[in-house]
Design an enzyme around this catalytic site. Structure first.
Site, mmCIF file in Angstrom:
data_model
loop_
_atom_site.group_PDB
_atom_site.id
_atom_site.type_symbol
_atom_site.label_atom_id
_atom_site.label_comp_id
_atom_site.label_asym_id
_atom_site.label_seq_id
_atom_site.Cartn_x
_atom_site.Cartn_y
_atom_site.Cartn_z
ATOM 1 C CG ASP A 65 12.851 6.058 -50.762
ATOM 2 O OD1 ASP A 65 12.306 7.085 -51.518
ATOM 3 O OD2 ASP A 65 13.852 5.229 -51.182
ATOM 4 C CE1 TYR A 67 12.098 15.047 -52.102
ATOM 5 C CE2 TYR A 67 11.759 16.439 -50.197
ATOM 6 C CZ TYR A 67 11.409 15.891 -51.159
ATOM 7 O OH TYR A 67 9.852 16.986 -51.302
ATOM 8 C CG PHE A 78 6.315 15.228 -50.508
ATOM 9 C CD1 PHE A 78 6.011 14.630 -51.518
ATOM 10 C CD2 PHE A 78 4.652 14.413 -49.024
ATOM 11 C CE1 PHE A 78 5.842 13.557 -52.636
ATOM 12 C CE2 PHE A 78 4.328 13.333 -50.491
ATOM 13 C CZ PHE A 78 4.313 12.568 -51.811
ATOM 14 C CG HIS A 187 4.625 11.293 -56.585
ATOM 15 N ND1 HIS A 187 4.798 11.786 -56.796
ATOM 16 C CD2 HIS A 187 4.602 10.204 -55.201
ATOM 17 C CE1 HIS A 187 6.186 12.145 -55.998
ATOM 18 N NE2 HIS A 187 5.798 11.074 -54.831
#
Length: 224
Positions: A65, A67, A78, A187
């Protein structure tokens, strides 16, 4: 809200915009915006789709989701707007990019040029409440983004899906791996990057696959 979508994705996702689930999502977001700071700004919620047409999408980098701190989210997984401090996960992505392809990290976090080349920078959930990661999970966004993933999986030309971390990898079941490439690893977060994200070479793997299937590789360099 669907009027904020401006390209061929509008047709692809039209059935999902006509559901009760989407109406409930729109109502939920309206109430949330009245009470809290919600990121990204409303006009940027569909930035990933608007930046990268369905027909031009060749690679998907799937995030969780947006930031959730002020000024960070810009509707691209990202990525952060110019002038915003580079988040730790993105710094690790840059480190792996350097190790994988020898591309030196830039001093900004704006990944727009990837999106312009056909890299869909998609989050599973497209909005978030300030300071509360995952706060808009299970309110209807997943139906929209799952539909996008399925539609891309069914394209005549193969697509590369980059799934970092367990939440992204849960979407693997939506993808036909007989005609697409799925790249998975932990991740890039500082909490997990050393468990196998570093050294996974997703960028060179992606380009090798695209070239093998008659497509142009992605130029992963970012403008300084």
């Amino acid at each position: 809200m669907k009027s904020l979508l401006h390209n061929d994705w509008q047709t692809i996702l039209a059935p999902n915009f006509a559901t009760e689930e989407f109406n409930s999502l729109a109502t939920f977001l309206q109430i949330e915006r009245e009470k809290y700071n919600i990121f990204p700004p409303k006009a940027e919620v569909f930035n990933a789709f608007n930046l990268t047409d369905f027909e031009k999408t060749r690679v998907v980098i799937l995030g969780q989701d947006p930031y959730h701190e002020l000024h960070q989210a810009q509707g691209l997984s990202f990525s952060v707007a110019p002038g915003i401090k580079i988040p730790p996960s993105l710094r690790n992505i840059y480190q792996e990019l350097s190790t994988d392809l020898g591309i030196q990290p830039v001093e900004h976090g704006n990944l727009t040029t990837w999106g312009q080349q056909g890299v869909l920078l998609l989050n599973s959930v497209l909005t978030v409440r300030e300071g509360q990661s995952n706060s808009h999970r299970h309110h209807g966004w997943e139906e929209i983004t799952d539909a996008a993933i399925k539609a891309l999986s069914d394209k005549p030309q193969p697509v590369v899906f980059i799934l970092w971390g367990k939440p992204a990898q849960m979407k693997q079941k939506l993808i036909d791996e007989s005609q697409n490439l799925v790249i998975t690893s932990p991740h890039p977060s500082p909490l997990s990057a050393y468990r196998g994200f570093f050294g996974s070479k997703p960028f060179s793997q992606t380009n090798a696959y695209l070239i093998a299937h008659g497509q142009q590789p992605i130029d992963w360099h970012l403008p300084a």
